[in-house]
Design an enzyme around this catalytic site. Structure first.
Site, PDB file in Angstrom:
ATOM      1  N   LYS A  55       5.166   4.028  -9.842  1.00  0.00           N
ATOM      2  CA  LYS A  55       3.855   4.006  -9.174  1.00  0.00           C
ATOM      3  C   LYS A  55       2.734   3.771 -10.184  1.00  0.00           C
ATOM      4  CE  LYS A  55       5.522   6.982  -5.485  1.00  0.00           C
ATOM      5  NZ  LYS A  55       5.754   8.363  -5.067  1.00  0.00           N
TER       6      LYS A  55
ATOM      7  N   GLY B  18       6.713  10.892   3.817  1.00  0.00           N
ATOM      8  CA  GLY B  18       6.955  11.277   5.211  1.00  0.00           C
ATOM      9  C   GLY B  18       6.867  10.053   6.094  1.00  0.00           C
TER      10      GLY B  18
ATOM     11  N   GLU C 211       0.818  -1.222   0.000  1.00  0.00           N
ATOM     12  CA  GLU C 211       0.000   0.000   0.000  1.00  0.00           C
ATOM     13  C   GLU C 211       0.849   1.268   0.000  1.00  0.00           C
ATOM     14  OE1 GLU C 211      -3.696   0.483   0.141  1.00  0.00           O
ATOM     15  OE2 GLU C 211      -2.626   2.227  -0.625  1.00  0.00           O
TER      16      GLU C 211
ATOM     17  N   GLY D  77       2.042   7.111  -0.631  1.00  0.00           N
ATOM     18  CA  GLY D  77       2.415   7.171   0.797  1.00  0.00           C
ATOM     19  C   GLY D  77       1.273   6.792   1.722  1.00  0.00           C
TER      20      GLY D  77
ATOM     21  N   GLU E  48      15.692  14.831  -2.453  1.00  0.00           N
ATOM     22  CA  GLU E  48      16.920  14.139  -2.065  1.00  0.00           C
ATOM     23  C   GLU E  48      18.137  14.800  -2.704  1.00  0.00           C
ATOM     24  OE1 GLU E  48      16.745   9.928  -2.384  1.00  0.00           O
ATOM     25  OE2 GLU E  48      14.674   9.883  -1.687  1.00  0.00           O
TER      26      GLU E  48
END
Ligand SMILES: NC(=O)c1ccc[n+]([C@@H]2O[C@H](COP(=O)([O-])OP(=O)(O)OC[C@H]3O[C@@H](n4cnc5c(N)ncnc54)[C@H](OP(=O)(O)O)[C@@H]3O)[C@@H](O)[C@H]2O)c1
Length: 429
Positions: free
Chosen positions: A205, A302, A129, A134, A190
Site C-alpha cells: 500500500k 470488509g 481506490e 479499503g 487470515e
C-alpha cells in the site's frame, strides 16, 4: 437510460460486497448518474459453490475469455486476489480496450508501471481506490481535490489486522500470540497471517501511495519493512509509560531531494491523531503545503466498505464513458520525478535491553552510544526482574540515528560485559 456492463472477476468477500453495494443503492446510483450499471458476468473458481447471495447461475463462468472477449463488457472489476493470474487478466482486459477496477494491492504494487502504460496506450482507465485503505477514498482525494498541494510527508495505519492485534494487546495487556489466535477466530486475521503481520501488505500500500503522492516508483520489496511479530506486551506497557502507543506505521517523507520511506512498528505520541485509531480502523495522515494537516479515517477492509470504494471507481469510469471522456488522470506522469529514494533515513529509537546489575553499567552503555554519535534522550532503569539473577531491564529513548548505525552500536554493546540481551528496538515517531 444508458447501460454500463461489468465483468466481475471474483465473488468472495469483496466481490459479494461490491454486488450488494450496487443492489442496495441501485436507485440512488441511477438517479445520480443517469446510468444503469449491470454486472453481466462473474468469474469464479467453482460455479457450483453454495453462496449466501442469490445470483442467477448463468451469470457465473469459470472461463476468463467469457469476460475478456465479450465486446459488450465495458469495465472489468478484478477482485480475485494474488498477483497472478489477476495481473495477466487485468493487462489483457486493458489491451482489449476495457477499463479496469481492482482492490488488489499486491498486483498493483507489483506491476504498477505495466498497468499505467497499458491504460495509457489503450486509452482506458485503470482504478484501484480500494487497494489502499479499503473504504477510505484516499487515492481519489490525493489525485483530484488535493492536487494543488505538494506533500512533505504521508503516514498511515493501513492494515486493520495488525491494528486490531496491537489495540487488543494495548487495551487488555495481552500477548501477541493470544490476540492473533482470537483475531483469527473472529475473522480479523487470515489463517496464514504472514502478509499482514510481517508488514508486506502495508509495504504494497505504501508503494502505491508513494507513486501517487511523490511521483516516484519504489517497489514494495525495496521499502525497509518490519512487522509486529516481535512486539511484546512489555514494549506496549513501556511505550505507555513514556506517553506513546505502538502502531504499525507506513511512512514516506521528503528530506530535501530525497525520499525516505519505511514500514515499521513505531511509538506514536498519545497526542497524535493516529494514536486514537483503534482496532480494524485505518487512517492516513498527510500534510499538504496548502491544505495543512489532514487525516482520512475509516474502515480499511470488509466486504461493504471495500465494495463502496470499488463501486466509486466503477461509477467514475461509467460517467466518463457516458461523456465519451474516459482517459486516465492517475496515469499522467508527474512533472516532479526528482526525488531519490534513500530507504529509511534517520529516526528516533526506543531500545530495551537486559543489563548486569553492577555499578557503571549505565555510564558505559551511554558512552558507547556517544562514541557512535548517538544521543540519549531519556533512560529508564527498572527494578530487578524476579526471574533473572542480578539482571535489570534498561530502557533508552535515543535521538535521531540511522538504523544501520544504531545496529553497529548495539552490536558493540551486546558484546560488552554489561549487557546480556537486546530485547527490542522500535522507532519513535
Ligand atoms: N477482504 C477485504 O476486506 C479486502 C479489503 C481491501 C482489498 N481487498 C482485496 O480484494 C481482493 C479480493 O479479496 P477477497 O477477500 O474478496 O478474496 P476472497 O474472499 O478469497 O475471494 C476471491 C474470489 O475470487 C475467486 N477466484 C480466486 N482465484 C480465482 C481464479 N484463478 N479463477 C477464478 N476465480 C478465482 C474465488 O472463487 P470461488 O468463490 O469459486 O472460490 C472467490 O470468489 C484481494 O486482492 C484483496 O487483497 C480485500
Amino acid at each position: 437510460m444508458e447501460t454500463i456492463k461489468i465483468g466481475l472477476l471474483g465473488f468472495g468477500n469483496v466481490g459479494t460486497g461490491t454486488y450488494k453495494t450496487l443492489e442496495m443503492n441501485r436507485k440512488h446510483i441511477e438517479a445520480n448518474t443517469g446510468l444503469s450499471i449491470e454486472i453481466s458476468k462473474i468469474l469464479v473458481n467453482d460455479i457450483n459453490r453454495k453462496r449466501d447471495i442469490k445470483v442467477s447461475s448463468d451469470q457465473f463462468t469459470q472461463n476468463i475469455d467469457d469476460i475478456l472477449l465479450d465486446p459488450s463488457i465495458d469495465i472489468v472489476v478484478e477482485l480475485l486476489g494474488g498477483i497472478e493470474p489477476a495481473s495477466t487478466y487485468m493487462l489483457k482486459a486493458l489491451k482489449n480496450g476495457k477499463h479496469v477496477v481492482t482492490a488488489n494491492k499486491a498486483a498493483v504494487a507489483a506491476n504498477f508501471d505495466d498497468f499505467m502504460d497499458a491504460a495509457k496506450r489503450n486509452q482506458v482507465m485503470f482504478r484501484y481506490e480500494a487497494s489502499v485503505g479499503g473504504g477510505i477514498p484516499i487515492l481519489n482525494a490525493l489525485t483530484t481535490a488535493l492536487l494543488a498541494n505538494e506533500f512533505e510527508e504521508i503516514l498511515g495505519i493501513v492494515n486493520g489486522t495488525t491494528n486490531y492485534i496491537l489495540t487488543q494487546m494495548t487495551e487488555y495487556g495481552l500477548d501477541y500470540a493470544d490476540v492473533l489466535k482470537t483475531a483469527q477466530e473472529k475473522g480479523f486475521a487470515e489463517a496464514d497471517p504472514t502478509a499482514d503481520v510481517e508488514g508486506i501488505d502495508v509495504a504494497n500500500k505504501l508503494s502505491i501511495l508513494i507513486s501517487l503522492v511523490f511521483g516516484i516508483r519504489v517497489p514494495p520489496e525495496e521499502i525497509p519493512t518490519e512487522g509486529i511479530t516481535s512486539i511484546s506486551k512489555n514494549d506496549i506497557r513501556l511505550a505507555d509509560q513514556f506517553g506513546y502507543k505502538i502502531k504499525l506505521l507506513a511512512t514516506a517523507k521528503k528530506a530535501g531531494k530525497q525520499l525516505e520511506a519505511h514500514v515499521q512498528p513505531a511509538f506514536v505520541p498519545k497526542s497524535h491523531p493516529l494514536a486514537a485509531v483503534s482496532n480494524e480502523f485505518n487512517a492516513v495522515f498527510a500534510a499538504g503545503n496548502a491544505v495543512d494537516d489532514l487525516m482520512f479515517y475509516g474502515k480499511g477492509a470488509g466486504p461493504m466498505p471495500t465494495g463502496s470504494a470499488v463501486m466509486g471507481d466503477v461509477i467514475e469510469i461509467s460517467k466518463a464513458i457516458a461523456k465519451g471522456a474516459a482517459f486516465d488522470h492517475y496515469s499522467e506522469s508527474k512533472a516532479v520525478k526528482m526525488l531519490k529514494f534513500v530507504g529509511e533515513g534517520q529516526n528516533k529509537y526506543y531500545v530495551s535491553m537486559m543489563v548486569k546489575d553492577v555499578p557503571g553499567v549505565l555510564g558505559s552503555i551511554s558512552t558507547t552510544f556517544g562514541a557512535f554519535g548517538i544521543g540519549v534522550d531519556s533512560v529508564l532503569q527498572l527494578s530487578k526482574d524476579a526471574n533473572s539473577d542480578r539482571e535489570v531491564p534498561l530502557i533508552f529513548i535515543l535521538h535521531e540515528v540511522t538504523r544501520a548505525r544504531l545496529d553497529e552500536a548495539l552490536d558493540k554493546i551486546s558484546k560488552s560485559k554489561f549487557a546480556s540481551e537486546i530485547k527490542s528496538v522500535i522507532r519513535v515517531m
